[in-house]
Design a protein around this motif. Structure first.
Motif, PDB file in Angstrom:
ATOM      1  N   TYR A 137      -1.738   8.522   3.715  1.00  0.00           N
ATOM      2  CA  TYR A 137      -1.768   7.195   3.118  1.00  0.00           C
ATOM      3  C   TYR A 137      -0.435   6.714   2.550  1.00  0.00           C
ATOM      4  N   ASP A 138       0.637   7.495   2.752  1.00  0.00           N
ATOM      5  CA  ASP A 138       1.933   7.034   2.248  1.00  0.00           C
ATOM      6  C   ASP A 138       2.780   6.413   3.348  1.00  0.00           C
ATOM      7  N   LEU A 139       2.190   6.173   4.516  1.00  0.00           N
ATOM      8  CA  LEU A 139       2.925   5.558   5.605  1.00  0.00           C
ATOM      9  C   LEU A 139       3.061   4.056   5.371  1.00  0.00           C
ATOM     10  N   LEU A 140       4.222   3.520   5.686  1.00  0.00           N
ATOM     11  CA  LEU A 140       4.472   2.102   5.488  1.00  0.00           C
ATOM     12  C   LEU A 140       4.421   1.365   6.821  1.00  0.00           C
ATOM     13  N   PRO A 141       3.727   0.212   6.879  1.00  0.00           N
ATOM     14  CA  PRO A 141       3.664  -0.566   8.108  1.00  0.00           C
ATOM     15  C   PRO A 141       4.892  -1.446   8.332  1.00  0.00           C
ATOM     16  N   SER A 142       5.789  -1.489   7.368  1.00  0.00           N
ATOM     17  CA  SER A 142       7.016  -2.282   7.516  1.00  0.00           C
ATOM     18  C   SER A 142       8.132  -1.615   6.724  1.00  0.00           C
ATOM     19  N   LYS A 252     -16.759   8.061  -1.032  1.00  0.00           N
ATOM     20  CA  LYS A 252     -15.353   7.824  -1.391  1.00  0.00           C
ATOM     21  C   LYS A 252     -15.084   6.334  -1.543  1.00  0.00           C
ATOM     22  N   ASN A 253     -14.144   6.031  -2.408  1.00  0.00           N
ATOM     23  CA  ASN A 253     -13.672   4.660  -2.524  1.00  0.00           C
ATOM     24  C   ASN A 253     -13.188   4.212  -1.144  1.00  0.00           C
ATOM     25  N   SER A 254     -13.443   2.935  -0.795  1.00  0.00           N
ATOM     26  CA  SER A 254     -13.136   2.468   0.552  1.00  0.00           C
ATOM     27  C   SER A 254     -11.675   2.655   0.943  1.00  0.00           C
ATOM     28  N   LYS A 255     -10.768   2.626  -0.041  1.00  0.00           N
ATOM     29  CA  LYS A 255      -9.354   2.759   0.301  1.00  0.00           C
ATOM     30  C   LYS A 255      -9.029   4.160   0.798  1.00  0.00           C
ATOM     31  N   ASN A 256      -9.910   5.138   0.517  1.00  0.00           N
ATOM     32  CA  ASN A 256      -9.686   6.492   0.986  1.00  0.00           C
ATOM     33  C   ASN A 256     -10.381   6.769   2.309  1.00  0.00           C
ATOM     34  N   SER A 257     -10.990   5.777   2.888  1.00  0.00           N
ATOM     35  CA  SER A 257     -11.672   5.944   4.167  1.00  0.00           C
ATOM     36  C   SER A 257     -10.910   5.192   5.242  1.00  0.00           C
ATOM     37  N   LYS A 258     -11.200   5.546   6.485  1.00  0.00           N
ATOM     38  CA  LYS A 258     -10.521   4.916   7.613  1.00  0.00           C
ATOM     39  C   LYS A 258     -10.767   3.424   7.634  1.00  0.00           C
ATOM     40  N   ILE A 259     -12.012   3.012   7.453  1.00  0.00           N
ATOM     41  CA  ILE A 259     -12.347   1.587   7.529  1.00  0.00           C
ATOM     42  C   ILE A 259     -11.701   0.818   6.390  1.00  0.00           C
ATOM     43  N   GLY A 260     -11.599   1.453   5.222  1.00  0.00           N
ATOM     44  CA  GLY A 260     -10.943   0.786   4.096  1.00  0.00           C
ATOM     45  C   GLY A 260      -9.484   0.524   4.368  1.00  0.00           C
ATOM     46  N   SER A 291      -1.492   0.425  -1.738  1.00  0.00           N
ATOM     47  CA  SER A 291      -2.447   1.523  -1.836  1.00  0.00           C
ATOM     48  C   SER A 291      -2.017   2.744  -1.044  1.00  0.00           C
ATOM     49  N   ILE A 292      -1.204   2.552   0.019  1.00  0.00           N
ATOM     50  CA  ILE A 292      -0.769   3.704   0.785  1.00  0.00           C
ATOM     51  C   ILE A 292       0.501   4.319   0.209  1.00  0.00           C
ATOM     52  N   ILE A 293       1.027   3.698  -0.833  1.00  0.00           N
ATOM     53  CA  ILE A 293       2.151   4.284  -1.555  1.00  0.00           C
ATOM     54  C   ILE A 293       1.633   5.112  -2.728  1.00  0.00           C
ATOM     55  N   SER A 294       0.699   4.514  -3.485  1.00  0.00           N
ATOM     56  CA  SER A 294       0.133   5.217  -4.640  1.00  0.00           C
ATOM     57  C   SER A 294      -1.121   4.495  -5.122  1.00  0.00           C
ATOM     58  N   TYR A 299      -4.306  -1.976  -7.308  1.00  0.00           N
ATOM     59  CA  TYR A 299      -4.617  -3.062  -6.372  1.00  0.00           C
ATOM     60  C   TYR A 299      -4.079  -2.613  -5.016  1.00  0.00           C
ATOM     61  N   ASP A 300      -4.451  -3.313  -3.952  1.00  0.00           N
ATOM     62  CA  ASP A 300      -4.138  -2.817  -2.613  1.00  0.00           C
ATOM     63  C   ASP A 300      -2.901  -3.444  -1.972  1.00  0.00           C
ATOM     64  N   ILE A 301      -2.742  -4.757  -2.109  1.00  0.00           N
ATOM     65  CA  ILE A 301      -1.678  -5.457  -1.391  1.00  0.00           C
ATOM     66  C   ILE A 301      -0.922  -6.390  -2.328  1.00  0.00           C
ATOM     67  N   LEU A 302       0.395  -6.327  -2.254  1.00  0.00           N
ATOM     68  CA  LEU A 302       1.241  -7.289  -2.969  1.00  0.00           C
ATOM     69  C   LEU A 302       1.640  -8.367  -1.984  1.00  0.00           C
ATOM     70  N   SER A 303       1.265  -9.609  -2.266  1.00  0.00           N
ATOM     71  CA  SER A 303       1.640 -10.735  -1.421  1.00  0.00           C
ATOM     72  C   SER A 303       2.253 -11.820  -2.295  1.00  0.00           C
ATOM     73  N   TYR A 304       2.476 -12.998  -1.716  1.00  0.00           N
ATOM     74  CA  TYR A 304       3.146 -14.087  -2.420  1.00  0.00           C
ATOM     75  C   TYR A 304       2.574 -15.420  -1.979  1.00  0.00           C
ATOM     76  N   ASP A 305       2.682 -16.417  -2.863  1.00  0.00           N
ATOM     77  CA  ASP A 305       2.398 -17.768  -2.408  1.00  0.00           C
ATOM     78  C   ASP A 305       3.688 -18.344  -1.839  1.00  0.00           C
ATOM     79  N   GLU A 306       3.644 -19.556  -1.328  1.00  0.00           N
ATOM     80  CA  GLU A 306       4.808 -20.106  -0.638  1.00  0.00           C
ATOM     81  C   GLU A 306       5.995 -20.367  -1.560  1.00  0.00           C
TER      82      GLU A 306
END
Length: 385
Positions: A137-142, A252-260, A291-294, A299-306
């Motif tokens: 779960y520590d792999l980064l997609p970018s 398990k919490n969904s973030k620890n499962s494949k589908i999560g 979530s895949i960092i720690s 929370y799961d994702i850091l995003s931004y508004d425009e």
């Protein structure tokens, strides 16, 4: 007797000295050996049985120095095919071990450059979804190499071609044993990619790279379909008599499962595309699956508004329909309350991995208001007198 260099020795030497050597003449500079010769002699690298190479540039210092490990069946060079690479950020503060693609091949074969960028990004996303990460779960997609103002497009090519990566801070590199273990895992991931490609395309196609066109077509067809639906009435605090379907809170919490994790990837892609379409690619590249960092982020994702304001996203994914309750931890709930002005819960429903489809709704604001939350678990330790 010559020093036996470890992975850590090499990475540390480059990160500490590259910017210093960069000020000196490039030609006949013996320090370059740490990239071009030393990795080929290091047992940590040669034990992988992959082709090892490294570069500080050609004729002049590179913006992004690298060390690559290639399987010759799927990569003739770092300019084409798929390979592993240690990529050093432009400021030398970060190092990525990335499963990557040859950007030069895309640039030379798909015109204009915008089409090449679109194609390599699509292939990265497609392969990311097809390779089983086996619970890592520590792999980064970018990745972000912090090289916005350089004249070459190679850094951006590395970023867009990255499929999965592990990130290291140069100032706090882990032990060599950890680095060796990470490399072993990424070699396994590279083999998984190779097996997928060989199974899907012929070896002759792979050897001549004729399969890339098919891979691009497959990646286009892989477009995820997320359909926003109305927030169900039974998730509102206005209907306290609603009976929820029974849920097993011991799972398990969904973030620890494949589908999560898949759900988080889908929302990540949705946010990346949204910001890109708004003309904010700069912000899109900052969207991160935390979530895949720690788990400590809550929370799961850091995003931004425009406008660049942060959005904290919690993702809850299920294959079931709208009337299924979901689990949220005490820490997640408290985090949402503390950041209610820019907090969102994405509820993914009817999640279908094969058909690449799901429905979703978004709850914005204070989860204390948007959720009817009831205690469901206890934190326990042994009670031995």
């Amino acid at each position: 007797m010559a020093k036996a260099y470890t992975i850590r020795d090499i990475l540390l030497d480059v990160s500490e000295n590259y910017l210093v050597e960069h000020k000196n003449k490039f030609g006949n500079n013996p320090w370059k050996d740490i990239l071009t010769k030393v990795p080929k002699k290091s047992f940590d690298f040669t034990n992988t049985k992959l082709k090892i190479s490294g570069s500080a540039g050609q004729g002049r210092w590179a913006a992004i120095p690298w060390i690559s490990l290639r399987d010759s069946e799927i990569s003739h060079s770092t300019q084409q095919g798929f390979y592993l690479a240690y990529l050093f950020s432009y400021d030398m503060k970060e190092i990525y071990l990335s499963l990557n693609q040859g950007w030069t091949f895309y640039k030379n074969n798909f015109k204009p450059t915008s089409t090449a960028k679109k194609n390599i990004e699509q292939v990265s996303a497609f392969l990311r979804s097809k390779i089983d990460t086996n619970g890592r779960y520590d792999l980064l997609p970018s990745i972000n190499l912090h090289a916005k103002n350089v004249k070459t497009d190679l850094p951006q090519g590395y970023e867009q071609g990255s499929i999965w990566a592990i990130k290291y801070e140069s100032s706090s590199l882990p032990s060599n044993n950890v680095l060796k273990s990470d490399l072993g895992y990424m070699v396994f991931l590279e083999k998984s990619l190779k097996n997928f490609l060989i199974k899907k395309y012929s070896k002759s196609e792979i050897s001549t790279y004729n399969f890339i066109d098919s891979l691009i077509s497959d990646s286009v067809e892989h477009k995820i379909k997320l359909e926003e639906v109305t927030v169900p009435y039974n998730s509102s605090t206005k209907n306290p008599s609603q009976k929820y379907k029974k849920i097993n809170f011991e799972q398990k919490n969904s973030k620890n499962s494949k589908i999560g994790l898949l759900g988080e990837k889908w929302v990540f892609q949705q946010e990346f595309d949204r910001l890109t379409n708004l003309g904010r690619k700069d912000l899109a590249e900052k969207v991160t699956i935390k979530s895949i960092i720690s788990d400590s982020y809550h929370y799961d994702i850091l995003s931004y508004d425009e406008y660049g304001n942060k959005i904290y996203i919690e993702v809850k994914t299920t294959t079931s329909k709208v009337d299924t309750a979901f689990y949220i931890s005490k820490n997640e709930l408290e985090f949402g309350q503390q950041h209610k002005q820019n907090y969102e819960i994405w509820r993914l429903l009817n999640f279908n991995e094969e058909q690449l489809s799901a429905e979703y709704y978004i709850l914005k604001g204070d989860p204390k208001t948007t959720l009817k939350a009831e205690p469901a678990t206890y934190s326990c330790v042994p009670n031995i007198l």
